[in-house]
Design a protein around this motif. Structure first.
Motif, short mmCIF file in Angstrom:
data_model
loop_
_atom_site.label_atom_id
_atom_site.label_comp_id
_atom_site.label_asym_id
_atom_site.label_seq_id
_atom_site.Cartn_x
_atom_site.Cartn_y
_atom_site.Cartn_z
N VAL A 92 -4.04 35.72 92.14
CA VAL A 92 -5.07 36.73 91.92
C VAL A 92 -6.37 36.05 91.54
O VAL A 92 -6.40 35.17 90.67
CB VAL A 92 -4.66 37.72 90.81
CG1 VAL A 92 -5.74 38.79 90.62
CG2 VAL A 92 -3.33 38.37 91.14
N VAL A 93 -7.46 36.44 92.21
CA VAL A 93 -8.78 35.86 91.96
C VAL A 93 -9.67 36.94 91.33
O VAL A 93 -9.93 37.98 91.94
CB VAL A 93 -9.42 35.35 93.27
CG1 VAL A 93 -10.84 34.84 93.00
CG2 VAL A 93 -8.57 34.25 93.88
N HIS A 94 -10.09 36.66 90.08
CA HIS A 94 -11.05 37.54 89.42
C HIS A 94 -12.49 37.15 89.77
O HIS A 94 -13.34 38.01 89.99
CB HIS A 94 -10.85 37.49 87.90
CG HIS A 94 -11.87 38.28 87.13
ND1 HIS A 94 -11.81 39.64 87.00
CD2 HIS A 94 -12.98 37.88 86.46
CE1 HIS A 94 -12.84 40.06 86.28
NE2 HIS A 94 -13.56 39.01 85.94
N GLY A 95 -12.75 35.87 89.79
CA GLY A 95 -14.04 35.32 90.16
C GLY A 95 -13.84 33.95 90.77
O GLY A 95 -12.72 33.44 90.84
N TYR A 96 -14.91 33.35 91.21
CA TYR A 96 -14.78 32.06 91.90
C TYR A 96 -14.14 31.00 91.01
O TYR A 96 -13.35 30.18 91.48
CB TYR A 96 -16.16 31.59 92.37
CG TYR A 96 -16.09 30.34 93.23
CD1 TYR A 96 -15.65 30.43 94.55
CD2 TYR A 96 -16.47 29.10 92.73
CE1 TYR A 96 -15.57 29.29 95.34
CE2 TYR A 96 -16.40 27.97 93.52
CZ TYR A 96 -15.96 28.06 94.82
OH TYR A 96 -15.88 26.95 95.60
N LYS A 97 -14.43 31.03 89.73
CA LYS A 97 -13.88 30.04 88.79
C LYS A 97 -12.73 30.60 87.96
O LYS A 97 -12.12 29.85 87.20
CB LYS A 97 -14.98 29.53 87.86
CG LYS A 97 -16.11 28.79 88.56
CD LYS A 97 -17.13 28.29 87.56
CE LYS A 97 -18.28 27.55 88.24
NZ LYS A 97 -19.29 27.05 87.26
N ILE A 98 -12.44 31.89 88.09
CA ILE A 98 -11.41 32.52 87.26
C ILE A 98 -10.33 33.07 88.18
O ILE A 98 -10.56 34.05 88.91
CB ILE A 98 -12.01 33.65 86.40
CG1 ILE A 98 -13.17 33.12 85.55
CG2 ILE A 98 -10.94 34.29 85.52
CD1 ILE A 98 -13.88 34.19 84.77
N TYR A 99 -9.16 32.44 88.16
CA TYR A 99 -8.07 32.90 88.99
C TYR A 99 -6.74 32.42 88.42
O TYR A 99 -6.69 31.47 87.61
CB TYR A 99 -8.22 32.42 90.44
CG TYR A 99 -8.38 30.94 90.62
CD1 TYR A 99 -7.26 30.10 90.72
CD2 TYR A 99 -9.64 30.36 90.70
CE1 TYR A 99 -7.40 28.75 90.90
CE2 TYR A 99 -9.79 28.99 90.87
CZ TYR A 99 -8.67 28.18 90.97
OH TYR A 99 -8.81 26.84 91.13
N TRP A 100 -5.67 33.10 88.82
CA TRP A 100 -4.31 32.75 88.40
C TRP A 100 -3.47 32.50 89.65
O TRP A 100 -3.53 33.28 90.61
CB TRP A 100 -3.69 33.89 87.60
CG TRP A 100 -4.27 34.06 86.21
CD1 TRP A 100 -3.77 33.60 85.04
CD2 TRP A 100 -5.48 34.76 85.88
NE1 TRP A 100 -4.56 33.95 83.99
CE2 TRP A 100 -5.64 34.66 84.47
CE3 TRP A 100 -6.45 35.43 86.61
CZ2 TRP A 100 -6.71 35.22 83.80
CZ3 TRP A 100 -7.52 35.98 85.95
CH2 TRP A 100 -7.65 35.88 84.56
#
Length: 620
Positions: A169-177
């Motif tokens: 899952v990608v929340h933002g370009y630098k924030i993902y799991w």
């Protein structure tokens, strides 16, 4: 000195060339980076199927993800479907922009994906080919904010014993799991005894996160809408049905929407008659929506199917509008084959404690048969059967135009053509008789059409005569009008000679029966405009009918006033001895001019009212 200068110039050119190459390399690198970032925003992440890394150049987040992966069942059989949901788990206003979903062998999570997916919302998600299997992965289509997505996973013919769903899952370009661990489902053990089919209510439908939209109608999906061209996303009064075939060609996704407090449904039928139809219903069940399949044999309540025919069920219930989505296999035992063509019925009505009542209005029926798995089409339909349309047009033509004109001629134009005869009879009489015979013929033809459509006297006319949804008193008054229409020509054939003393009795009976027929026919026309089989727009239709009624009354009153004025202008000595016919001959020039103008205007006005109704009926 010349050699030194030449040597310096060579080094200068080499420096410029080196700088240019460094510039080209930098631009190429930036272009590659931009392409990588922008390319992944559209969900084309097939290169990440193996490690499920988004390749953003950053480390995944170490903390627990604020997202949850769920399934609608914990066991499965080969070829069985499981609905997989990804949604925000926290109560905070969280969202995600991108995702990648796969199913893998729980004992070998590094192995390739198994099975394949079926999309539930092609606008939000798309299929990927991870490994050798098309559709073994699901990703986003655009990087918009999302709170929930769904997909249906179909087990392969030879599945592993345990399967786990993994999601990045990608929340933002630098924030993902990366590789969020979802539920583990197990292969159901097969027994010697036959398994029992699961009830359609064994797995609860999930909630829809977005409204349906007409975007793609005729291009990526087939649609049937009422009113024509409406959009369920912006029009709360829109009745909407759409269907699309999945990329694997194994199932069809249906979307159904409509404003109703009870149920909204559609049916597949071989003809335009209700009966022996494949029915699908979305019913408001105390704040939730029950999605089920059924079968209708004749004009009866639907028999709900006991087998689990549908999957990927989801619903939405807001402000009295029911929206539901489900999937169905193209080939299914005891159900219609979706590779064939059918007429589509779209209906709605009320329900109570699971009991489905008769629909409020005439169902919307597609004008043509449609192959469900065929090319996308933006279909059109009508709630009014063709026979009922002809019934309305014939009756309106008779009683708005023919009868009113014939009565006007008999009452005010007997001496308008005093010397003109046709086949030995005066012109007014031939016009009146011809119009009335035509009126009886058309009324008889129109009277039989509803019986042909209903295949007899419909039970709804008897049992629901005084219910809001029934036919009401319209058919009974119509029978009275038909009887009077037949009595009138019989009475005219048996009329006594003009010199007979019984002639006055005939005149009053003929006048009374004709007036009664006109009054009852006018009431019947007003009631007919509100019939569900030919539902004309309101308040337009009663307003126009009232205008037409005032129109013929005004013309009749105008001719009476004109006649009284002529009598008043004659000498008082001659009033008692002169007849209306003699008066018309004395003042023939003035009378002819006025009456001719009134007759022409009357015919133009009647034609305008009739044309307006015929155009409206044709558009239903």
């Amino acid at each position: 000195m010349y050699r030194v200068e030449l040597h310096c110039r060579n080094w200068q050119h080499r420096g410029e060339a080196s700088a240019m190459w460094r510039l080209y390399f930098t631009l190429a690198a930036l272009t590659w980076c931009v392409d990588s970032v922008e390319g992944f925003s559209n969900g084309k992440v097939g290169v990440a199927c193996g490690d499920m890394e988004p390749q953003h150049g950053h480390e995944p987040r170490p903390e627990p993800p604020p997202y949850m992966v769920s399934v609608d069942k914990s066991t499965f059989s080969p070829g069985e479907n499981i609905t997989v949901s990804l949604q925000v788990a926290s109560s905070d206003p969280m969202f995600f922009r991108g995702f990648l979903m796969e199913a893998r062998d729980a004992g070998k999570l590094d192995s390739p994906a198994v099975g394949f997916f079926i999309l539930t919302d092609p606008h939000q998600s798309q299929l990927l080919q991870c490994g050798h299997t098309q559709g073994s992965g699901v990703s986003h289509t655009r990087n918009t904010k999302k709170t929930q997505v769904q997909a249906v996973w179909e087990s392969p013919e030879k599945p592993p014993q345990r399967v786990q769903f993994l999601v990045t899952v990608v929340h933002g370009y630098k924030i993902y799991w990366v590789k969020i661990a979802g539920p583990v489902v197990s292969l159901r053990e097969m027994t010697a005894a036959p398994t029992t089919a699961v009830s359609p209510q064994a797995t609860s439908p999930t909630a829809l996160s977005t409204q349906f939209s007409s975007v793609g109608c005729g291009h990526s999906k087939s649609c049937l809408r009422d009113p024509v061209g409406c959009d369920p996303e912006s029009d709360p009064h829109c009745f909407f049905l759409s269907f699309t075939t999945d990329e694997a060609g194994r199932s069809v996704m249906f979307e159904l929407s409509g404003p109703t407090e009870g149920y909204v449904s559609f049916a597949l039928s071989h003809d335009k008659w209700m009966g022996n139809d494949d029915v699908y219903l979305c019913e408001n069940d105390r704040g939730s929506v029950t999605i089920s399949a059924g079968y209708v044999s004749g004009r009866t309540h639907p028999e709900l199917a006991a087998e689990e025919a549908l999957w990927g069920r989801a619903w939405r219930l807001v402000d009295g509008v029911i929206q539901c989505r489900f999937h169905r296999s193209i080939h299914l035992h005891n159900r219609f084959n979706l590779n064939q063509s059918y007429f589509l019925f779209l209906a709605h009505g009320r329900s109570h404690n699971g009991l489905i009542y008769k629909h409020h209005h005439q169902p919307l029926i597609s004008t043509i048969q449609k192959v469900i798995t065929g090319l996308p089409e933006d279909l059109s339909g009508s709630r009014s059967p063709l026979l009922i349309k002809f019934h309305g047009v014939f009756m309106l033509t008779v009683w708005m135009w023919i009868v009113s004109t014939a009565a006007l001629i008999a009452r005010h134009y007997k001496d308008f053509w005093p010397d003109t005869t046709v086949l030995g009879q005066r012109l007014w009489f031939q016009l009146h008789r011809t119009m009335m015979v035509l009126a009886v013929v058309l009324t008889s033809a129109a009277f039989t059409l509803p019986f042909i459509y209903r295949r007899g006297w419909s039970k709804c006319c008897l049992e629901e005569a005084f219910r809001p949804m029934g036919a009401g008193s319209h058919p009974y008054i119509g029978c009275a009008v038909m009887a009077l229409s037949i009595i009138q020509p019989i009475m005219a054939i048996l009329r006594p000679v003009p010199e007979s003393p019984r002639r006055i009795i005939f005149r009053w009976l003929h006048f009374g029966a004709g007036t009664a027929a006109q009054i009852l026919a006018t009431v019947c026309v007003f009631l007919g405009a509100a019939q569900q089989a030919l539902l004309l727009p309101s308040p337009w239709s009663p307003a126009v009918l009232t205008g037409w009624l005032l129109w013929i009354m005004m013309v009749d009153l105008l001719l009476l006033i004109h006649q009284c004025r002529l009598r008043g202008n004659s000498s008082s000595d001659d009033k008692e001895n002169i007849s209306f016919a003699q008066l018309d001959r004395l003042q023939h020039g003035e009378i002819s001019k006025v009456k001719k103008m009134v007759l022409v205007v009357f015919l133009i006005g009647n034609t305008g009212f009739l044309a307006a109704f015929i155009k409206t009926i044709a558009s239903l």
